[in-house]
Design a protein around this motif. Structure first.
Motif, PDB file in Angstrom:
ATOM      1  N   THR A 188      -6.792  15.116  -2.972  1.00 23.60           N
ATOM      2  CA  THR A 188      -6.026  13.919  -2.599  1.00 23.60           C
ATOM      3  C   THR A 188      -6.110  12.862  -3.710  1.00 23.60           C
ATOM      4  N   ARG A 189      -7.308  12.734  -4.284  1.00 21.47           N
ATOM      5  CA  ARG A 189      -7.494  11.717  -5.338  1.00 21.47           C
ATOM      6  C   ARG A 189      -6.738  12.110  -6.614  1.00 21.47           C
ATOM      7  N   VAL A 190      -6.761  13.398  -6.940  1.00 20.13           N
ATOM      8  CA  VAL A 190      -6.044  13.858  -8.139  1.00 20.13           C
ATOM      9  C   VAL A 190      -4.545  13.603  -7.991  1.00 20.13           C
ATOM     10  N   LEU A 191      -4.005  13.960  -6.826  1.00 24.12           N
ATOM     11  CA  LEU A 191      -2.561  13.812  -6.617  1.00 24.12           C
ATOM     12  C   LEU A 191      -2.168  12.338  -6.603  1.00 24.12           C
ATOM     13  N   CYS A 192      -3.028  11.504  -6.022  1.00 23.32           N
ATOM     14  CA  CYS A 192      -2.784  10.045  -6.052  1.00 23.32           C
ATOM     15  C   CYS A 192      -2.625   9.585  -7.486  1.00 23.32           C
ATOM     16  N   PHE A 193      -3.526  10.044  -8.332  1.00 21.53           N
ATOM     17  CA  PHE A 193      -3.567   9.631  -9.735  1.00 21.53           C
ATOM     18  C   PHE A 193      -2.326  10.118 -10.487  1.00 21.53           C
ATOM     19  N   GLU A 194      -1.991  11.397 -10.298  1.00 26.77           N
ATOM     20  CA  GLU A 194      -0.885  11.979 -11.078  1.00 26.77           C
ATOM     21  C   GLU A 194       0.488  11.528 -10.593  1.00 26.77           C
ATOM     22  N   TRP A 195       0.613  11.266  -9.289  1.00 27.87           N
ATOM     23  CA  TRP A 195       1.950  11.073  -8.737  1.00 27.87           C
ATOM     24  C   TRP A 195       2.290   9.612  -8.425  1.00 27.87           C
ATOM     25  N   ALA A 196       1.341   8.709  -8.678  1.00 32.07           N
ATOM     26  CA  ALA A 196       1.611   7.280  -8.398  1.00 32.07           C
ATOM     27  C   ALA A 196       2.842   6.808  -9.155  1.00 32.07           C
ATOM     28  N   GLU A 197       3.016   7.285 -10.395  1.00 34.49           N
ATOM     29  CA  GLU A 197       4.145   6.797 -11.206  1.00 34.49           C
ATOM     30  C   GLU A 197       5.491   7.213 -10.627  1.00 34.49           C
ATOM     31  N   TYR A 198       5.485   8.177  -9.707  1.00 34.40           N
ATOM     32  CA  TYR A 198       6.742   8.596  -9.064  1.00 34.40           C
ATOM     33  C   TYR A 198       6.907   7.953  -7.678  1.00 34.40           C
ATOM     34  N   GLY A 199       6.044   7.002  -7.365  1.00 34.83           N
ATOM     35  CA  GLY A 199       6.147   6.321  -6.077  1.00 34.83           C
ATOM     36  C   GLY A 199       5.649   7.166  -4.920  1.00 34.83           C
ATOM     37  N   ILE A 200       4.802   8.135  -5.231  1.00 34.93           N
ATOM     38  CA  ILE A 200       4.268   9.006  -4.167  1.00 34.93           C
ATOM     39  C   ILE A 200       2.821   8.586  -3.894  1.00 34.93           C
ATOM     40  N   ARG A 201       2.581   8.166  -2.656  1.00 35.94           N
ATOM     41  CA  ARG A 201       1.200   7.859  -2.243  1.00 35.94           C
ATOM     42  C   ARG A 201       0.600   9.094  -1.582  1.00 35.94           C
ATOM     43  N   VAL A 202      -0.674   9.345  -1.864  1.00 36.98           N
ATOM     44  CA  VAL A 202      -1.331  10.526  -1.289  1.00 36.98           C
ATOM     45  C   VAL A 202      -2.676  10.092  -0.706  1.00 36.98           C
ATOM     46  N   ASN A 203      -2.840  10.324   0.584  1.00 38.55           N
ATOM     47  CA  ASN A 203      -4.075   9.945   1.267  1.00 38.55           C
ATOM     48  C   ASN A 203      -4.559  11.090   2.147  1.00 38.55           C
ATOM     49  N   ALA A 204      -5.787  10.953   2.633  1.00 35.65           N
ATOM     50  CA  ALA A 204      -6.340  11.952   3.556  1.00 35.65           C
ATOM     51  C   ALA A 204      -6.849  11.251   4.806  1.00 35.65           C
ATOM     52  N   VAL A 205      -6.788  11.976   5.922  1.00 29.45           N
ATOM     53  CA  VAL A 205      -7.433  11.527   7.155  1.00 29.45           C
ATOM     54  C   VAL A 205      -8.577  12.505   7.435  1.00 29.45           C
ATOM     55  N   CYS A 206      -9.722  11.950   7.799  1.00 29.33           N
ATOM     56  CA  CYS A 206     -10.917  12.780   8.003  1.00 29.33           C
ATOM     57  C   CYS A 206     -11.418  12.604   9.437  1.00 29.33           C
ATOM     58  N   SER A 252       2.964   4.501   6.756  1.00 32.89           N
ATOM     59  CA  SER A 252       3.849   3.354   7.002  1.00 32.89           C
ATOM     60  C   SER A 252       3.847   2.366   5.836  1.00 32.89           C
ATOM     61  N   PRO A 253       4.858   1.494   5.805  1.00 31.57           N
ATOM     62  CA  PRO A 253       4.901   0.454   4.771  1.00 31.57           C
ATOM     63  C   PRO A 253       3.667  -0.458   4.812  1.00 31.57           C
ATOM     64  N   ALA A 254       2.999  -0.537   5.968  1.00 35.01           N
ATOM     65  CA  ALA A 254       1.792  -1.370   6.053  1.00 35.01           C
ATOM     66  C   ALA A 254       0.705  -0.877   5.097  1.00 35.01           C
ATOM     67  N   ALA A 255       0.787   0.413   4.713  1.00 33.33           N
ATOM     68  CA  ALA A 255      -0.224   0.990   3.806  1.00 33.33           C
ATOM     69  C   ALA A 255       0.337   1.161   2.394  1.00 33.33           C
ATOM     70  N   ALA A 256       1.312   0.330   2.034  1.00 36.38           N
ATOM     71  CA  ALA A 256       2.000   0.508   0.747  1.00 36.38           C
ATOM     72  C   ALA A 256       1.060   0.446  -0.455  1.00 36.38           C
ATOM     73  N   MET A 257      -0.096  -0.215  -0.297  1.00 33.18           N
ATOM     74  CA  MET A 257      -1.028  -0.335  -1.431  1.00 33.18           C
ATOM     75  C   MET A 257      -2.206   0.638  -1.290  1.00 33.18           C
ATOM     76  N   VAL A 258      -2.112   1.562  -0.327  1.00 32.38           N
ATOM     77  CA  VAL A 258      -3.219   2.495  -0.074  1.00 32.38           C
ATOM     78  C   VAL A 258      -2.856   3.862  -0.627  1.00 32.38           C
ATOM     79  N   SER A 259      -3.612   4.342  -1.602  1.00 35.56           N
ATOM     80  CA  SER A 259      -3.404   5.701  -2.105  1.00 35.56           C
ATOM     81  C   SER A 259      -4.726   6.243  -2.632  1.00 35.56           C
TER      82      SER A 259
END
Ligand SMILES: NC(=O)c1ccc[n+]([C@@H]2O[C@H](COP(=O)([O-])OP(=O)(O)OC[C@H]3O[C@@H](n4cnc5c(N)ncnc54)[C@H](O)[C@@H]3O)[C@@H](O)[C@H]2O)c1
Length: 272
Positions: A188-206, A252-259
């Motif tokens: 999840t952290r790798v994808l967040c890092f690589e794909w942020a520039e394309y506007g893709i947020r990647v998170n995990a639920v545990c 959701s848009p509420a998590a727009a800064m969460v990746s």
């Protein structure tokens, strides 16, 4: 401070297209309901031999929330090829399911399994099965949908990987499962890092333990259930809806800064 900076962004998902893997039961089914309740159109996937369960979920969600839904077969172990049920076929069917210009806005990588075994007893077959679905399948599904999110206009999207508290702490009879979920958390952290520039947020639920078909055998053992409850400060299991709520928040848009975040929903298990 003006209202533009103090107003909380919407928690709604109106008209977004969301794909949930393994949504014929358990957490995936609850997540399909929660996404639709927030306004999303939902693609419900299930293993080809269980497609009827996805159709049941899709119908129930449509009836309850009045949003468009569709059931699509998917076996995340079929990484390539054009069999119905392979990742490429599923993503193509999903993207053209609604009149949404081929968009997929949200991917919930929920499909998963466990085969509880003591580490001394783990077979190669069980290890491969768990890692194939929980980690390899999750990655290639993210890759297939991530490419579409990169190439669509407007660009971007949101991926939520359903990992587990077992990706953060260890527990008995879960050598392969914990390994797969720890992999999902760090992926999840790798994808967040690589794909942020394309506007893709990647998170995990545990999540902690939830009563679903996956945990039925474990929770039917009174000694194991007592041990589990003792480890959860809030003193109870989570509900499917509580896990689904975390997914909706992250999408959701509420998590727009969460990746790149792994959100534990564990009643405090991993805090103590
Ligand atoms: N229930 C819990 O306590 C718990 C806790 C933490 C994490 N999780 C995770 O939540 C997710 C959902 O599990 P659940 O508890 O709802 O169990 P579940 O058994 O109800 O759901 C798992 C889903 O994954 C699907 N699936 C299995 N193999 C697949 C494959 N090869 N291709 C596509 N789909 C496949 C199943 O058909 C099913 O729909 C899993 O990733 C699980 O590891 C569950």
């Amino acid at each position: 401070m003006d209202h533009a900076t103090t107003r909380v962004a919407s928690w709604g998902l109106d008209d977004q297209v969301a794909l949930v893997t393994g949504a014929g039961s358990g957490l995936g089914e609850a997540t399909a309901h929660a996404l639709a309740a927030a306004g999303a159109r939902v693609i419900v996937t299930e293993q080809p031999h269980l497609l009827e369960k996805a159709e049941t979920t899709a119908r129930a969600v449509r009836d309850a929330y009045g949003v468009e839904t569709v059931a699509v077969p998917l076996d995340v172990r079929l990484v390539s090829g054009d069999d119905p049920g392979s990742i490429p076929s599923c993503v193509e069917a999903a993207a053209t399911a609604f009149d949404a210009n081929g968009r997929i806005d949200i991917l919930v990588n929920n499909a998963g399994l466990n085969i509880p075994q003591m580490a001394f007893d783990v077979t190669e077959e069980a290890w491969d099965r768990i890692l194939d679905v929980n980690l390899k399948g999750l990655f290639f599904m993210a890759q297939a949908v991530g490419r579409r999110m990169r190439d669509q206009t407007p660009q971007g999207g949101c991926i939520v990987n359903v990992a587990s508290q077992m990706g953060i702490v260890g527990y008995s009879r879960r050598a392969a499962y914990c390994s797969s979920k720890a992999g999902a958390v760090n992926l999840t952290r790798v994808l967040c890092f690589e794909w942020a520039e394309y506007g893709i947020r990647v998170n995990a639920v545990c999540p902690t333990f939830v009563e679903t078909p996956l945990t039925q055998v474990t929770l039917n053992d009174p000694a194991i259930k007592a041990d589990i409850l003792r480890r959860i400060p809030l003193g109870r299991l989570a509900t499917p809806a509580e896990i689904a709520a975390a997914v909706v928040y992250l999408a959701s848009p509420a998590a727009a800064m969460v990746s790149g975040h792994a959100l534990v929903v564990d009643g405090g298990w991993t805090a103590v």
